[in-house]
Design an enzyme around this catalytic site. Structure first.
Site, PDB file in Angstrom:
ATOM      1  N   GLU A  12      -5.575  -2.238  14.018  1.00 22.25           N
ATOM      2  CA  GLU A  12      -6.094  -1.291  13.021  1.00 22.25           C
ATOM      3  C   GLU A  12      -7.436  -0.743  13.478  1.00 22.25           C
ATOM      4  O   GLU A  12      -8.307  -1.490  13.927  1.00 22.25           O
ATOM      5  CB  GLU A  12      -6.315  -1.942  11.639  1.00 22.25           C
ATOM      6  CG  GLU A  12      -5.054  -2.302  10.915  1.00 22.25           C
ATOM      7  CD  GLU A  12      -5.315  -2.883   9.514  1.00 22.25           C
ATOM      8  OE1 GLU A  12      -6.397  -2.624   8.922  1.00 22.25           O
ATOM      9  OE2 GLU A  12      -4.434  -3.606   9.027  1.00 22.25           O
ATOM     10  N   ASN A  49      -1.843 -10.766   8.474  1.00 21.94           N
ATOM     11  CA  ASN A  49      -2.874  -9.757   8.642  1.00 21.94           C
ATOM     12  C   ASN A  49      -4.156 -10.240   7.974  1.00 21.94           C
ATOM     13  O   ASN A  49      -4.172 -10.505   6.764  1.00 21.94           O
ATOM     14  CB  ASN A  49      -2.456  -8.436   7.986  1.00 21.94           C
ATOM     15  CG  ASN A  49      -3.549  -7.379   8.111  1.00 21.94           C
ATOM     16  OD1 ASN A  49      -3.809  -6.868   9.196  1.00 21.94           O
ATOM     17  ND2 ASN A  49      -4.238  -7.085   7.003  1.00 21.94           N
ATOM     18  N   GLU A  50      -5.214 -10.385   8.742  1.00 19.86           N
ATOM     19  CA  GLU A  50      -6.547 -10.666   8.214  1.00 19.86           C
ATOM     20  C   GLU A  50      -6.588 -11.823   7.206  1.00 19.86           C
ATOM     21  O   GLU A  50      -6.919 -11.612   6.033  1.00 19.86           O
ATOM     22  CB  GLU A  50      -7.144  -9.402   7.581  1.00 19.86           C
ATOM     23  CG  GLU A  50      -7.253  -8.238   8.555  1.00 19.86           C
ATOM     24  CD  GLU A  50      -7.993  -7.042   7.955  1.00 19.86           C
ATOM     25  OE1 GLU A  50      -8.318  -7.061   6.770  1.00 19.86           O
ATOM     26  OE2 GLU A  50      -8.254  -6.081   8.712  1.00 19.86           O
ATOM     27  N   TRP A 104      -5.165   3.247  11.704  1.00 19.63           N
ATOM     28  CA  TRP A 104      -5.008   2.972  10.278  1.00 19.63           C
ATOM     29  C   TRP A 104      -5.557   4.176   9.533  1.00 19.63           C
ATOM     30  O   TRP A 104      -6.735   4.441   9.633  1.00 19.63           O
ATOM     31  CB  TRP A 104      -5.763   1.705   9.849  1.00 19.63           C
ATOM     32  CG  TRP A 104      -5.454   1.423   8.406  1.00 19.63           C
ATOM     33  CD1 TRP A 104      -6.121   1.902   7.303  1.00 19.63           C
ATOM     34  CD2 TRP A 104      -4.356   0.652   7.912  1.00 19.63           C
ATOM     35  NE1 TRP A 104      -5.501   1.480   6.160  1.00 19.63           N
ATOM     36  CE2 TRP A 104      -4.421   0.724   6.503  1.00 19.63           C
ATOM     37  CE3 TRP A 104      -3.316  -0.069   8.518  1.00 19.63           C
ATOM     38  CZ2 TRP A 104      -3.483   0.081   5.681  1.00 19.63           C
ATOM     39  CZ3 TRP A 104      -2.400  -0.706   7.709  1.00 19.63           C
ATOM     40  CH2 TRP A 104      -2.489  -0.627   6.306  1.00 19.63           C
ATOM     41  N   GLN A 150       0.806  -1.217   0.000  1.00 18.37           N
ATOM     42  CA  GLN A 150       0.000   0.000   0.000  1.00 18.37           C
ATOM     43  C   GLN A 150       0.845   1.277   0.000  1.00 18.37           C
ATOM     44  O   GLN A 150       0.349   2.337  -0.373  1.00 18.37           O
ATOM     45  CB  GLN A 150      -0.949   0.003   1.209  1.00 18.37           C
ATOM     46  CG  GLN A 150      -1.978  -1.121   1.121  1.00 18.37           C
ATOM     47  CD  GLN A 150      -2.969  -1.105   2.266  1.00 18.37           C
ATOM     48  OE1 GLN A 150      -2.718  -1.710   3.302  1.00 18.37           O
ATOM     49  NE2 GLN A 150      -4.087  -0.424   2.104  1.00 18.37           N
ATOM     50  N   TRP A 180      -6.203  -0.951  -1.915  1.00 19.60           N
ATOM     51  CA  TRP A 180      -6.549  -2.215  -2.552  1.00 19.60           C
ATOM     52  C   TRP A 180      -7.449  -2.003  -3.775  1.00 19.60           C
ATOM     53  O   TRP A 180      -7.101  -1.183  -4.635  1.00 19.60           O
ATOM     54  CB  TRP A 180      -7.126  -3.179  -1.500  1.00 19.60           C
ATOM     55  CG  TRP A 180      -6.192  -3.333  -0.327  1.00 19.60           C
ATOM     56  CD1 TRP A 180      -6.405  -2.911   0.957  1.00 19.60           C
ATOM     57  CD2 TRP A 180      -4.864  -3.902  -0.330  1.00 19.60           C
ATOM     58  NE1 TRP A 180      -5.311  -3.192   1.743  1.00 19.60           N
ATOM     59  CE2 TRP A 180      -4.352  -3.797   1.000  1.00 19.60           C
ATOM     60  CE3 TRP A 180      -4.048  -4.493  -1.297  1.00 19.60           C
ATOM     61  CZ2 TRP A 180      -3.083  -4.263   1.359  1.00 19.60           C
ATOM     62  CZ3 TRP A 180      -2.786  -4.955  -0.936  1.00 19.60           C
ATOM     63  CH2 TRP A 180      -2.327  -4.839   0.361  1.00 19.60           C
TER      64      TRP A 180
END
Ligand code: GBH
Length: 469
Positions: free
Chosen positions: A364, A165-166, A411, A20, A419
Site C-alpha cells: 500500500e 493486513n496491518e 492504495w 471498504q 474506516w
C-alpha cells in the site's frame, strides 16, 4: 531527462479491502463482522457512514475488473471477508460466500490480472468478538481454520497470499485507542490481541503452506514507517524508540527473528506480564514467509511531552501513554499526514539492512486528497500524481541500490469507506460518485496507466495528465 525504468517483471498493482468496497452486507449468507457493529454504533464513524453499500463492488466486480484491465494492472490486491466464508467464524462454511471470490478470481484470470489475496483486513466475525475477539487465543486457531478453507477453494488460482493486513491497527486502534472496531480501550487487552494476531499469522501461514500448491507465496503486510524524534531532547528520542518498538519491532522481530523485542517487553511491563505467551509460540510465529508487504503512507514524528492520554481519547501506546504524534510543518494530505517520500527511502534501506534476505513488496502507498475539478470535468488530482510519482522515484532508487523490491500496489483502486472517516476521505485513483456508483478515472488513473504501460516514470515535475472525455 531520462525516464526511470523499473526492472522487467516489476509488479504493478492496486489494492482494496472487502469492508471498504464490497457493500452487500447481508447478501448470500454473509455474517456480521466487528466493522458492521462498530459502524452502526452512533458516534464511531464520521457522519454515521457504514459499509452496508460502500462501492457496491460485490455486485459490480465485473465492471471493476474491466476497469482494472483498462488500467493495465498486472495484479489486484483484495481481501476476503471472513464472515462471508464463515458467518459465525466457526467450522460452518458458507459456500455462497466462497462462490463470490471464485467468480472474482476467474474474472481476474480472464483479464490476465494476478489475484493477490489478503485473508484478514480487519473484519472479524462478530461472533468471534463476542467470544473474546483477538483477546482470545482461540481466535488465532479459528483463523488458521478459515485460512485452510479459503486456500482449499482458491489455492489453485491465487499465487500470492497475505495472512493479515496491518495487525498493529487491529490490536492497538481496535483494542487500545478504540478508534477502530471493536472500539475497546484496554491497553493490556491490546497487547494480548497483538500476540494472538501474531499467532494467527504463524498458524495461518502454516495452514496455507500445507493447503497451497508448491510455488504459491505467503506474505504478511505491515504498516511501517521511519519514526523520528520531534526534537533533540532525550524524551523525544525515548518516545521514538518506544513507538518504533510497539508499532513495528513488536511485529517484525517475532515474525522475522523469532523473538519479542526485550525493550518492548520492558516498556509494557507496567501494563501486562505477557503470561498469555505460551512456550512454543515464538516458534510458531516465525513461520517462513516469502515476501514482506510494506504499507507506507507517512513517517511518524513523536515526542514524549504528553501528560498521558487526554480524557476521552485513550492512548494507542500501552505502557507509553505519554508519547505524542506530532504533525510537522510542510505539505500534508487530506488525512493531515505529512508527505515525505524520503521516509520511504529510510524505511526501505532499514529493512534491507536488517532483513537482507526478505523480498519486499509495497502493498500500500497512496494519499487522500479532496477532489479538484478539472477543465475536462474529471478530477484533476495533480497532488496525488505528485505523491505517487515521488514515492515511486524513491522505490526506483532503492531497487538500483540493491533492495529486492518486487512490486507496488497503489492504495486505492477506488474511493471507498475510509474506516472511522467514512466516505469523507478519498484515496482512489478512480472516483466513485456514491449516489449513482458511477466510476470515473481521475487524472492519476490516466497517469498510472502510462506508468504501467511504459514500466517507468518521468522524473520531470508532474504535468497535468490528460483527461478522458
Ligand atoms: C491503511 O491503514 C489500511 O490498510 C487501509 O485499509 C486504509 O484505507 C489506508 O491505510 C488509508 O488509511 O495516527 O496513531 O494511527 C493505514 C493505517 C494510519 C497506521 C496512520 C498508522 C499513524 C499512527 N495507518 N497511522 S495513528
Amino acid at each position: 531527462m531520462t525516464r526511470l525504468v523499473f526492472p522487467e517483471g516489476f509488479v504493478w498493482g492496486a489494492g482494496t479491502a472487502a469492508y471498504q468496497i464490497e457493500g452487500a452486507a447481508r447478501a448470500d449468507g454473509r455474517g456480521l463482522s466487528i466493522w458492521d457493529t462498530f459502524a452502526h454504533t452512533p458516534g464511531k464513524v464520521l457522519h454515521g457512514d457504514t459499509g452496508d453499500v460502500a462501492t457496491d463492488h460485490y455486485h459490480r466486480f465485473r465492471e471493476d475488473v474491466a476497469l482494472m484491465a483498462d488500467l493495465g494492472l498486472a495484479a489486484y490486491r483484495f481481501s476476503v471477508s471472513w464472515p462471508r466464508i464463515q458467518p459465525d467464524g466457526d467450522g460452518v462454511v458458507n459456500e455462497r460466500g466462497l462462490d463470490h471470490y471464485d467468480r472474482l478470481v476467474d474474472e481476474l484470470a480472464a483479464h490476465g490480472i494476478t489475484p493477490v489475496l489478503t485473508l484478514y483486513h480487519w473484519d472479524l466475525p462478530q461472533r468471534l468478538e463476542d467470544a473474546g475477539g483477538w483477546g482470545a487465543r482461540e481466535t488465532a486457531e479459528r483463523f488458521a481454520g478459515y485460512a485452510a478453507v479459503v486456500a482449499g477453494r482458491l489455492g489453485d488460482r491465487v499465487p500470492l497470499w497475505t495472512t493479515l493486513n496491518e495487525p498493529w491497527c487491529s490490536a492497538f486502534l481496535g483494542y487500545a485507542a478504540g478508534t477502530h472496531a471493536p472500539g475497546r480501550a484496554d491497553g493490556a487487552l491490546a497487547l494480548r490481541a497483538a500476540h494472538h494476531l501474531l499467532l494467527a499469522h504463524g498458524l495461518g501461514a502454516g495452514a496455507l503452506r500445507s493447503a497451497l500448491p508448491s510455488g504459491a507465496e505467503i506474505a504478511l503486510a505491515l504498516n511501517l514507517s521511519p519514526v523520528r524524534p520531534a526534537d533533540a531532547t532525550d524524551g523525544a528520542a525515548d518516545a521514538a524508540r518506544r513507538v518504533d518498538g510497539l508499532a513495528h519491532r513488536l511485529f517484525l522481530d517475532p515474525v522475522l527473528h523469532g523473538s519479542y523485542p526485550a525493550d518492548v517487553l520492558r516498556d509494557t511491563a507496567p501494563v501486562t506480564d505477557w503470561s498469555f505467551v505460551r512456550p512454543g509460540d515464538e516458534r510458531i510465529i516465525p513461520a517462513p514467509i516469502d515476501l514482506l508487504g510494506i504499507n507506507y503512507y507517512a513517517p511518524l514524528v513523536v515526542d514524549g511531552g504528553g501528560e498521558g492520554a487526554p480524557p476521552g481519547h485513550p492512548s494507542a501506546w500501552p505502557g507509553s501513554e505519554h508519547v505524542r504524534l506530532r504533525e510537522r510543518p510542510g505539505p500534508v494530505t487530506a488525512m493531515g499526514w505529512n508527505i515525505e517520500p524520503d521516509g520511504l527511502r529510510t524505511l526501505l534501506s532499514r529493512l534491507h539492512k536488517e532483513y537482507p534476505d526478505m523480498p519486499l513488496v509495497i502493498t500500500e502507498n497512496g494519499a487522500a486528497f479532496d477532489d479538484v475539478p478539472g477543465p475536462d470535468g474529471g478530477v484533476a488530482d495533480t497532488d496525488r500524481i505528485g505523491y505517487l510519482r515521488d514515492h515511486l522515484a524513491v522505490a526506483h532508487e532503492a531497487i538500483e541500490s540493491g533492495v529486492d523490491l518486487r512490486g507496488y500496489f497503489v492504495w486505492s483502486l477506488l474511493d471507498n469507506f475510509e474506516w472511522a472517516f467514512g466516505y469523507s476521505k478519498r484515496f482512489g485513483i478512480v472516483h466513485v460518485d456514491y449516489p449513482t456508483q458511477r466510476r470515473s478515472w481521475k487524472h492519476s488513473a490516466h497517469w498510472y496507466r502510462e506508468v504501467i504501460r511504459t514500466n517507468g516514470i518521468d522524473p520531470d515535475p508532474v504535468r497535468d495528465a490528460p483527461g478522458r472525455a
